[in-house]
Design a protein around this motif. Structure first.
Motif, PDB file in Angstrom:
ATOM      1  N   LEU A  10       1.884  -3.265   3.525  1.00  0.00           N
ATOM      2  CA  LEU A  10       0.691  -3.383   2.687  1.00  0.00           C
ATOM      3  C   LEU A  10      -0.220  -4.479   3.200  1.00  0.00           C
ATOM      4  N   PRO A  11      -1.503  -4.381   2.878  1.00  0.00           N
ATOM      5  CA  PRO A  11      -2.416  -5.455   3.263  1.00  0.00           C
ATOM      6  C   PRO A  11      -2.104  -6.709   2.461  1.00  0.00           C
ATOM      7  N   ALA A  12      -2.215  -7.857   3.106  1.00  0.00           N
ATOM      8  CA  ALA A  12      -2.064  -9.093   2.357  1.00  0.00           C
ATOM      9  C   ALA A  12      -3.222  -9.213   1.380  1.00  0.00           C
ATOM     10  N   ALA A  13      -3.010  -9.976   0.301  1.00  0.00           N
ATOM     11  CA  ALA A  13      -4.048 -10.090  -0.725  1.00  0.00           C
ATOM     12  C   ALA A  13      -5.323 -10.636  -0.109  1.00  0.00           C
ATOM     13  N   GLY A  14      -6.437 -10.033  -0.482  1.00  0.00           N
ATOM     14  CA  GLY A  14      -7.711 -10.535   0.008  1.00  0.00           C
ATOM     15  C   GLY A  14      -8.164  -9.830   1.268  1.00  0.00           C
ATOM     16  N   ALA A  43      -5.454  -1.652   8.366  1.00  0.00           N
ATOM     17  CA  ALA A  43      -5.253  -0.538   9.286  1.00  0.00           C
ATOM     18  C   ALA A  43      -5.563  -0.970  10.707  1.00  0.00           C
ATOM     19  N   TRP A  44      -4.708  -1.866  11.220  1.00  0.00           N
ATOM     20  CA  TRP A  44      -4.876  -2.317  12.596  1.00  0.00           C
ATOM     21  C   TRP A  44      -4.708  -1.160  13.560  1.00  0.00           C
ATOM     22  N   TRP A  45      -4.007  -0.124  13.104  1.00  0.00           N
ATOM     23  CA  TRP A  45      -3.729   1.006  13.975  1.00  0.00           C
ATOM     24  C   TRP A  45      -4.872   2.006  13.973  1.00  0.00           C
ATOM     25  N   VAL A  74      -3.111   1.750   2.848  1.00  0.00           N
ATOM     26  CA  VAL A  74      -3.032   1.832   4.301  1.00  0.00           C
ATOM     27  C   VAL A  74      -3.575   3.176   4.801  1.00  0.00           C
ATOM     28  N   PHE A  75      -3.103   4.234   4.166  1.00  0.00           N
ATOM     29  CA  PHE A  75      -3.444   5.553   4.698  1.00  0.00           C
ATOM     30  C   PHE A  75      -4.789   6.079   4.197  1.00  0.00           C
ATOM     31  N   TRP A  76      -5.425   5.336   3.299  1.00  0.00           N
ATOM     32  CA  TRP A  76      -6.784   5.710   2.938  1.00  0.00           C
ATOM     33  C   TRP A  76      -7.661   5.812   4.185  1.00  0.00           C
ATOM     34  N   ALA A  77      -7.272   5.104   5.219  1.00  0.00           N
ATOM     35  CA  ALA A  77      -8.093   5.101   6.431  1.00  0.00           C
ATOM     36  C   ALA A  77      -7.975   6.404   7.217  1.00  0.00           C
TER      37      ALA A  77
END
Lengths: 140, 839, 136
Positions: free
Chosen positions: B209-213, B218-220, B290-293
């Motif tokens: 998961l993304p860290a807060a903030g 999605a680095w990938w 994450v996968f919203w991207a």
């Protein structure tokens, strides 16, 4: 199945063949031979004996059921492996030494010989046992 | 990390996860009659889980960076990336509270539902505890594979609970249907987790998961964001989504959920409305940031959710059985949640030029459903006990059961999403999300809005019919509106209709419904509790959950918003439809046939394949094995035709030792003569001759041990064959027609094997495993004396072959003489010794 | 020598397969017997040709002379002058085991012939095939 010639010949051959089998087994670690060969040799001899003297005499001469040989052989082989385990070595580790005999002779000895004897007993018990059972079946 | 002390929170959350099942196991040791103690212990297990999770989320704010970090790792199977660590972030923490909290109420309800039936409760509470643990595990596990483990456990517990009535074959069949469907999804989830983990080396949700903030983790994305069939991220997502879709009963896998209504009602209320079916929604919500991207997300999740939502709503209104009605509205609501999460991938830019995701207050959406659907099921079960579960039989039941009916009507009010319940706000938020999506998906939003309105219309109509029916008002359902639905299985329970435990039939429902109206009338209270869990609060004007008053005031000030208009249209149409005499029959769902059809095809196909392959004829098996081998061999020859080279090479050096050629010729001639002769004795003699030639070959190959052994072996074998042939009947069939296909296969196999012999014998050996020595060379070197390679230990023998047998490979030999002994035992026992008559 | 051996393996193996595919159980047992020979020869062929590389005579059997590895190795690796002992060790047990397996197989054939009164494989195959309903 007994014939006079076989009967007579077996008296001569069997002791020699048993001696040969024993020699094969004992010498096996250092020259061609070993438990498997010795065992098969032994088995062939016993079968020859049985064919020579017939079942009744044979049963009197060899009162053991072959399964006893199989059991004892497996036990001997397994215990040979177990002893080094108790002494802190890996399973089946062999112990090698030169036994000093009188008159300056020495015998090279490896504890793997006991293992080979176990193998021999199992092979003898198995082969003789199976052949005997089938011949009993034929004779019945 | 094993040296690191395990911090408290890990242990705390783990205790929370395992508390329910532990309590359930404890109850197994109670005497069967101690019902009340049983209830209290199960209750304590659930309450303990709730308390521990609550303590955790109160201590560390779940949406803060610390809350999203995941607890310390307790190593379990580190090589598999499977350890014990837990994560109580907003989503997980909220779900855990929901599961354990509703669990408390269900424990009480089950006592009311099953009555004072010791046998049922004895079995029920441990199973329920097992499920609660599995569900808490799903939502709290930090390791992805740990989640999968618990995921499968929920499938198992669901199977056990649906098939509760072990003697009802239909229920067992439905339990298997649910198990196979969700189990298949579980496999998908496993594949997805593995694919993602192997590709990215991320095995923890807290790393995922993304860290807060941070906005996007999605680095990938540059590498993997696009749709392409070789995209591992896409594969991972699709597989995981498949798992989620089956678990959350999305079209066309929704059929298992109405089928699961064979379970006792406490199970339906708990597993199949409030918790387990939301595991899929939970998973999609987990994946969403994450996968919203991914490009594919909105085009997959939104339509699937919308179709499920609308279709299930239309089926729901055409049902008579209360549990089936609510089951289909559950499917519908799950579709709505899925659709909302799908919409989250879309962006909206408001007139302040702020860009944000169109999803808003998603935890509220999830909570809303649990707080009205569980009560509906609870009352359905209660009414089934005291009256009937068939809505056409319930006309005017209010007079007899006022408390239940009031609770039912209130919960139905929330189902309809009418103003005053939190459901109304949740629906508004959903409609806003659809409305805002027009910026991204263009006029598709109209279709989505239409679907939402149709769904809402059906829900309102269901509410109207429930109300008019139980109150006995005109427009209600009556008994002449169709055949009575099947009887409730639970009728045989001896239920206390009154008293404390009797009231437990409806009080838990009332408690849950109360939350609905607290949220609807006083959104501030709701917000106080739910806000800490929300991560998506995006809309201007919705920074606080809008109260009814706010919406009204806003409407007077700026005119009605489009979502509000749509909502009003839906309510109006729903009221009309509720009173119309259409859509009142009980229809069947075509998707109910999916599982039986697939099952039938699998069983029939399997039987056909079985009959084809398992003929029971040894020759068929042999031909199949040999054929497979030949195909493989032909494949490797075709792949690398140079495999023929060693054969030419060997052929050129074939004539180096003439006695060898002679012996080879004898072997070949005797072998070939064998099939050509008929006489049994001749055949045995030929076999013997062949064997003696092999002995000679062993001598050529300088193997005295082998030659001696083979010699003895030949003697005994010939004897053996002679004996056996005397015991066997003569051949009755003399027609030994040489079949051309036998010869063909035999020739092909022979050539392949001879070829392989040459290739194997001439290929250079790999020395890397034996310190640069050939294995045989190593044995030769250590046969007598040891070197540092063998820690100084040698075999102490000159005959290398024998040393190998009794020393280097002694363990192997031990195994082989054991096989000998077993073969002998087999012979002795198959042909038992005949007792001679004289004994 | 490897080629001679390979031809032997091919023929013996081919004949044994031919026998295995036959209809009667006695032939099948003989096929299994030959299969043992073929496998043993195949393994033995893996020790390479026993002929010395210079073509002068055969290599020595794998027996050391009073523990003297160096004499066997003769300055190089022992296997250049001595045949590989490993395949021999593998075959030695295989021979004895194949005897036991043969005896067991023949016993099975006797028992099955007594029970079913036939030595025809196809006749055996027709019997006692579980029907799907039983198998289910």
């Amino acid at each position: 199945m007994t014939s006079l010639i076989l009967q007579t010949a077996s008296k001569l051959i069997v002791p020699l063949a048993l001696l040969f089998a024993a020699y094969m087994t004992l010498k096996g670690h250092n020259a061609p031979g070993g438990g498997f060969i010795g065992g098969l040799c032994f088995a062939v001899t016993l079968i020859l004996l049985r064919m020579g003297v017939g079942p009744e005499v044979f049963n009197r001469m060899v009162p053991l059921h072959p399964r006893v040989l199989v059991f004892v052989g497996l036990a001997v082989a397994f215990l040979t492996g177990l002893v080094p385990l108790l002494m802190g070595y890996p399973f089946l580790t062999s112990y090698v030494t030169d036994l000093q005999l009188p008159l300056g002779a020495s015998v090279h000895f490896a504890s793997a010989l006991f293992f080979d004897v176990g193998v021999l007993l199992v092979v003898v018990g198995t082969s003789v046992g199976m052949i005997l059972r089938l011949s009993q079946e034929v004779e019945a | 990390m094993p040296d690191q002390p395990v911090p408290v929170s890990s242990v705390m959350l783990m205790t929370a996860v395992f508390a329910p099942v532990a309590a359930g196991i404890i109850t197994l040791f109670l005497p069967r009659k101690r019902t009340t103690l049983r209830v209290l212990i199960s209750l304590a297990g659930m309450a303990l889980a709730f308390g521990l999770v609550y303590a955790q989320v109160a201590q560390i704010a779940p949406t803060s960076a610390a809350g999203r970090a995941g607890t310390a790792v307790i190593p379990w199977i580190p090589v598999l990336n499977l350890n014990l660590a837990f994560l109580a972030d907003g989503l997980g923490g909220f779900f855990a509270l929901l599961v354990s909290g509703i669990g408390v109420l269900i424990v009480l309800y089950a006592r009311g539902y099953f009555g004072d039936e010791p046998d049922d409760l004895y079995r029920f509470y441990p199973t329920l505890g097992f499920f609660a643990t599995a569900m808490l595990g799903i939502v709290l596990a930090d390791y992805t594979l740990l989640t999968l483990l618990f995921w499968e456990m929920t499938s198992i517990s669901s199977f056990l609970l649906i098939g509760w009535d072990r003697y009802d074959k239909h229920a067992v069949k439905l339990a298997m249907q649910a198990f196979y469907t969700t189990g298949l999804g579980g496999l998908g989830l496993l594949g997805g987790i593995l694919l993602f983990g192997l590709e990215t080396d991320v095995w923890r949700w807290s790393e995922f998961l993304p860290a807060a903030g941070e906005d996007s983790p999605a680095w990938w994305l540059p590498e993997y964001g696009e749709i392409s069939w070789t995209n591992p991220m896409l594969g991972a997502f699709l597989l995981m989504f498949f798992g989620a879709a089956t678990k959350s009963a999305q079209f066309p896998f929704h059929y298992w959920l109405p089928g699961a209504m064979a379970a006792p009602t406490p199970v339906s209320a708990y597993l199949h409305s409030a918790t387990m079916v939301k595991a899929g929604v939970f998973l999609v919500a987990r994946l969403s940031p994450v996968f919203w991207a991914l490009d594919v997300w909105p085009w997959l999740v939104i339509p699937l959710g919308a179709i499920t939502m609308t279709m299930a709503a239309l089926i729901a209104i055409n049902q008579h059985d209360l549990k089936r009605i609510f089951a289909y509205t559950t499917v519908s609501q799950l579709g709505l949640l899925m659709c909302a999460l799908g919409l989250g991938a879309l962006k909206y830019t408001d007139h302040h030029n702020n860009s944000f995701s169109v999803i808003n207050w998603d935890i509220t959406q999830i909570a809303n459903h649990a707080f009205y659907k569980a009560p509906l099921f609870i009352i359905a079960g209660a009414l089934g006990h005291v009256a009937s579960r068939d809505i056409t039989q319930l006309n005017g039941v209010f007079k007899k059961q006022p408390a239940m009916c009031i609770t039912l009507i209130l919960a139905g009010f929330a189902l309809a999403g009418l103003p005053g319940s939190i459901s109304f706000q949740a629906k508004e938020l959903f409609l806003y999300a659809i409305y805002h999506s027009y910026q991204t998906i263009g006029s598709w939003w109209l279709i989505l809005m239409a679907a939402a309105i149709v769904t809402a219309v059906c829900n309102v109509a269901i509410f109207v019919r429930l109300t008019t029916t139980v109150l006995g008002l005109p427009g209600g359902m009556t008994a002449d509106m169709g055949c009575p639905a099947h009887d409730d299985h639970a009728h045989h329970h001896h239920v206390d209709a009154t008293g404390f435990w009797g009231s437990m039939m409806w009080v838990p429902a009332a408690v849950l419904v109360a939350f609905q109206f607290i949220g609807g009338i006083a959104p501030g209270v709701w917000e106080y509790f739910i806000r800490p869990f929300e991560t998506n609060i995006n809309y201007e004007g919705f920074q606080y959950l809008p109260s009814l008053g706010y919406i009204l005031a806003d409407t007077f000030k700026e005119g009605p918003s489009i979502p509000l208009i749509c909502s009003m249209i839906a309510i109006a149409c729903g009221l009309i439809l509720g009173f119309l005499p259409v859509f009142r029959g009980a229809i069947k769902d075509v998707c109910d046939q999916i599982y039986p059809t697939v099952y039938w095809l699998a069983v029939t196909g399997g039987r056909r394949a079985f009959m084809l392959v398992q003929t029971g004829n040894f020759r068929t098996y042999t031909v199949m094995v040999l054929g497979a081998f030949l195909i493989g061999f032909a494949g490797s020859v075709l792949r690398d035709p140079r495999i023929i080279d060693p054969v030419y090479e060997a052929m050129s050096r074939g004539g180096e030792f003439w006695p060898g050629i002679l012996l080879g010729a004898i072997i070949i001639v005797t072998a070939l003569a064998l099939p050509l002769t008929d006489s049994r004795v001749v055949r045995v003699l030929i076999l013997g001759a062949c064997g003696f030639a092999v002995v000679g070959m062993y001598l050529v190959y300088r193997a005295p041990d082998l030659a001696l052994t083979q010699l003895m072996f030949e003697i005994i074998s010939v004897l053996l064959f002679v004996l056996v042939l005397r015991l066997l009947p003569r051949d009755e069939s003399k027609s030994r027609v040489p079949r051309w296909w036998r010869g063909l296969i035999a020739a092909a196999m022979g050539i392949a094997f001879g070829w392989m012999t040459i290739v194997a014998a001439t290929t250079p050996r790999d020395h890397t495993l034996t310190e640069g020595l050939l294995l045989g060379e190593m044995f030769a070197r250590h046969s007598y004396k040891g070197t540092e390679l063998t820690a100084g230990r040698g075999g102490g023998g000159d005959n290398i072959v024998n040393v190998i047998l009794v020393d280097f490979r002694g363990f192997d030999t031990l195994g082989e003489i054991t096989v000998l002994a077993l073969a002998a035992l087999g012979v002795w026992s198959l042909i038992p010794r005949r007792r001679s008559p004289k004994v | 020598m490897t080629f001679v051996m390979a031809v032997c393996v091919a023929v013996v193996f081919g004949v044994s397969i031919y026998m295995l595919l036959g209809r009667e159980l006695k032939g099948l047992a003989m096929g299994v017997f030959l299969l043992g020979h073929a496998a043993n020869l195949c393994i033995l062929a893996q020790s390479g040709s026993p002929v010395l590389p210079d073509g002068e005579g055969l290599k020595a059997p794998p027996v050391l002379s009073h523990g003297d590895y160096e004499a066997a190795a003769h300055g190089g690796e022992a296997l250049s002058r001595m045949v590989d002992p490993l395949p021999q060790a593998l075959i030695l047990t295989a021979i004895v085991i194949s005897f036991a397996v043969m005896a067991f197989l023949l016993t099975l054939i006797i028992v099955s012939a007594r029970k079913t009164n036939t030595l025809d494989i196809n006749e055996l195959g027709k019997e006692q095939l579980p029907t799907p309903s039983q198998a289910h």
